[in-house]
Design a protein around this motif. Structure first.
Motif, PDB file in Angstrom:
ATOM      1  N   SER A  70       0.814  -1.221   0.000  1.00 59.67           N
ATOM      2  CA  SER A  70       0.000   0.000   0.000  1.00 59.67           C
ATOM      3  C   SER A  70       0.842   1.263   0.000  1.00 59.67           C
ATOM      4  N   THR A  71       2.121   1.147   0.328  1.00 67.17           N
ATOM      5  CA  THR A  71       2.989   2.325   0.383  1.00 67.17           C
ATOM      6  C   THR A  71       4.165   2.253  -0.586  1.00 67.17           C
ATOM      7  N   HIS A  72       4.254   1.187  -1.375  1.00 67.25           N
ATOM      8  CA  HIS A  72       5.377   1.035  -2.303  1.00 67.25           C
ATOM      9  C   HIS A  72       4.879   0.585  -3.677  1.00 67.25           C
ATOM     10  N   ASP A  73       5.631   0.949  -4.676  1.00 70.61           N
ATOM     11  CA  ASP A  73       5.324   0.547  -6.044  1.00 70.61           C
ATOM     12  C   ASP A  73       5.718  -0.913  -6.244  1.00 70.61           C
ATOM     13  N   LEU A  74       4.821  -1.702  -6.810  1.00 71.77           N
ATOM     14  CA  LEU A  74       5.075  -3.136  -6.975  1.00 71.77           C
ATOM     15  C   LEU A  74       6.236  -3.402  -7.927  1.00 71.77           C
ATOM     16  N   LEU A  75       6.371  -2.573  -8.957  1.00 72.70           N
ATOM     17  CA  LEU A  75       7.381  -2.830  -9.977  1.00 72.70           C
ATOM     18  C   LEU A  75       8.781  -2.478  -9.504  1.00 72.70           C
ATOM     19  N   THR A  76       8.949  -1.258  -8.989  1.00 71.88           N
ATOM     20  CA  THR A  76      10.286  -0.767  -8.633  1.00 71.88           C
ATOM     21  C   THR A  76      10.589  -0.896  -7.144  1.00 71.88           C
ATOM     22  N   ASP A  77       9.575  -1.182  -6.323  1.00 74.72           N
ATOM     23  CA  ASP A  77       9.699  -1.249  -4.862  1.00 74.72           C
ATOM     24  C   ASP A  77      10.083   0.107  -4.261  1.00 74.72           C
ATOM     25  N   LEU A  78       9.852   1.185  -5.012  1.00 76.85           N
ATOM     26  CA  LEU A  78      10.074   2.528  -4.479  1.00 76.85           C
ATOM     27  C   LEU A  78       8.829   2.978  -3.731  1.00 76.85           C
ATOM     28  N   PRO A  79       8.966   3.927  -2.805  1.00 78.46           N
ATOM     29  CA  PRO A  79       7.775   4.507  -2.176  1.00 78.46           C
ATOM     30  C   PRO A  79       6.821   5.047  -3.235  1.00 78.46           C
ATOM     31  N   ASN A  80       5.503   4.873  -3.002  1.00 81.50           N
ATOM     32  CA  ASN A  80       4.536   5.367  -3.968  1.00 81.50           C
ATOM     33  C   ASN A  80       4.093   6.780  -3.602  1.00 81.50           C
ATOM     34  N   ARG A  81       3.058   7.261  -4.284  1.00 82.00           N
ATOM     35  CA  ARG A  81       2.598   8.635  -4.082  1.00 82.00           C
ATOM     36  C   ARG A  81       2.202   8.887  -2.626  1.00 82.00           C
TER      37      ARG A  81
END
Length: 567
Positions: free
Chosen positions: A117-128
């Motif tokens: 819920s807090t990270h991008d699935l593809l890059t594993d970076l924090p999301n918006r």
């Protein structure tokens, strides 16, 4: 869960399971005793042909097999109790282990869910969401210490082209590589986030020097220079970067990110590929949102004004016509420039109502002047959206019928860019209006696409030289060459030439030397409201135009100009 609680839980589970196992063992003993009694009765009957207590006792005393059978229930009971205790303990331990495993899996699942819920699935970076939260925390931390921070929004400009060409798997692989490069370029790798499909964000917290953000933007641009390798194919990716600073550009997350988006839009047009936000960039301020709704009311309530700027024959110094120009004097904000509210009307699709209002006023005023014997042509501007409105010819026909004007009294001004946007549709509208008798003028010639292929197809009567080429005519040889070329081109096509931006008498004399037909500009007159325009016409000499010898209005001026051009 602590050790004592786990021990108590296991002990309770064992007691429960052991009591259930003991019930089963007691049932087994009862069955065994019943079997012995039945067997003793059968032996007694078989030996003595009768069943009595004496015979039963004799059977038990004399039959060794019954002795052995008598012992079995006790052995079974003792063994059953022992086995049930072991089984109960093992079952309790197994249940405890499985419960603990299930609990651990639940905890892991919750952690994974929170991470997703807090990270991008593809890059594993924090999301918006996480990026916004970190920016909000950084702002809260910076406020007490008057610290500064910066936000960079990075958009991969040609990502859609890569996606359309190479597909999802390859483009996803590129996004992973980009995220790694961004983390490498940033001093704090955890400050990088993936905001959207091809948009990344970087937070620079506790920035001692605001120029650090621009330096990082340059590092990112340099990091993107190396090609990305996908399936042995080298792909070049280009990044645009918008930069904002806290607290200079905003004091909350939403404002900062919104303004970073505005800077990002400017960066797309910048040769550097990055831009620092400036107030002049932002066309979406709360004031503009307010003006959008107020413009609609101003049109409906007739609160706009129509000004007229005279157009004068250069060769004869006679009034040829006037251009109708919409003006908006806001009761609160004062004068709103046309360059501000007209694009606003085009963006919000109010341009149709605005054009209709201008046409009604201009046609009505034109009819009034002709009733008074003032034979002039009124120029009315049409926008890009107007030229793609199939109802425009019918709208103009209705207004003309209501006001009593003749089509030859009106010149409809269009721009090159308006024609070049879906040219076939625009040409169809233009030809319909031309068949109705309306004449056309190309406005701001030389600043648009300048497609001669379409220019020769347009039913034009006039070509207007943009003021950017006229105002510096006395100082720029290039402008002189452009103006001469446009005049010659227009005359060869049988068109009149109007020069906008005539600011001095020297420019007017130069245009006369180049055989330009009509002049328009502040040297002759600024745009005037109807009353002042009427006064300007009545004066024997226009105060803004010393070179104007007479204000006598020549009927049939267009025919004279046509004969001059033909010669």
């Amino acid at each position: 869960m602590d050790l004592t609680s786990a021990s108590n839980l296991l002990s309770n589970n064992v007691k429960i399971l052991k009591s259930e196992a003991s019930k089963t063992a007691y049932q087994g003993v009862l069955i065994a005793i019943s079997s012995i009694l039945i067997a003793t009765c059968l032996v007694s009957f078989y030996v003595n042909n009768s069943i009595s207590l004496e015979n039963l006792w004799t059977a038990q005393k004399n039959n060794i097999a019954l002795w052995i059978l008598d012992v079995i229930p006790f052995v079974f009971g003792i063994w059953g109790q022992h086995s049930s205790s072991i089984m109960a303990y093992q079952a309790g331990a197994l249940i405890f282990d499985q419960t603990q495993e299930l609990r651990n899996r639940t905890i892991d699942l919750e952690k994974h869910t929170n991470h997703v819920s807090t990270h991008d699935l593809l890059t594993d970076l924090p999301n918006r969401a996480l990026f916004y939260d970190r920016v909000a925390r950084a702002i809260a931390s910076a406020n007490p210490h008057n610290s500064q921070l910066s936000i960079l929004l990075i958009e991969i400009e040609n990502f859609k082209d890569v996606y359309d060409t190479l597909g999802r798997n390859s483009s996803d692989h590129i996004l992973k590589q980009i995220s790694i490069r961004l983390q490498g370029a940033s001093a704090e790798s955890d400050s990088v986030a993936k905001i959207d499909g091809n948009v990344f964000g970087i937070l620079i917290s506790n920035s001692a020097d605001l120029s650090e953000a621009e330096q990082l933007a340059k590092h990112i641009q340099k990091a993107m220079e190396a090609p990305f390798v996908i399936d042995r194919l080298q792909v070049g990716m280009h990044a645009n970067i918008g930069i904002v600073h806290f607290p200079g550009h905003g004091e909350d997350v939403d404002t900062l990110v919104q303004k970073a988006g505005v800077a990002l839009h400017i960066a797309q047009k910048s040769a550097k590929g990055y831009a620092l936000y400036e107030l002049s960039f932002d066309k979406h301020t709360p004031l503009r949102l307010t003006l959008m709704s107020e413009l609609r009311r101003a049109i409906e309530k007739n609160d706009l004004a129509l000004f007229y700027q005279p157009k004068v024959s250069i060769q004869t110094n006679e009034l040829y016509g006037a251009e109708a120009l919409a003006r908006w004097n806001h009761p609160t904000h004062g004068f709103i420039a046309p360059d501000e509210f007209i694009p606003m009307a085009e963006r919000t699709r109010m341009i149709k109502q605005l054009t209709q209002w201008v046409l009604k006023r201009a046609f009505r005023d034109c009819a009034t002047w002709h009733e008074q014997g003032i034979d002039i042509k009124i120029s009315v501007n049409l926008s890009t959206r107007d030229l793609h409105d199939p109802d425009l010819p019918d709208l103009i026909a209705g207004i003309a019928a209501a006001t009593g004007i003749k089509p030859e009294w009106i010149i409809l001004e269009i721009t090159e860019s308006a024609v070049m946007n879906e040219p076939e549709n625009a040409l169809a509208i233009i030809n319909r209006l031309h068949d109705m008798g309306y004449q056309f003028s190309i406005d701001d010639f030389g600043t648009g696409y300048s497609s001669l292929a379409y220019l020769k197809r347009l039913p034009l009567a006039e070509l207007k030289i943009d003021k950017s080429f006229v105002m510096d005519l006395m100082n720029s040889e290039n402008d002189v060459a452009i103006v001469k070329a446009i005049i010659n081109l227009a005359h060869n096509l049988g068109l009149y030439v109007t020069a906008e931006g005539v600011e001095t008498n020297a420019i007017l004399e130069k245009l006369k030397e180049y055989n330009c037909d009509i002049a328009q500009g502040y040297y002759l007159s600024k745009p005037l409201p109807v009353t002042e325009f009427n006064n300007w016409v009545k004066k024997s000499k226009a105060p803004a135009c010393p070179a104007l010898k007479s204000n006598t209005l020549i009927s049939g001026a267009m025919e004279k100009y046509q004969s001059e051009i033909s010669r």
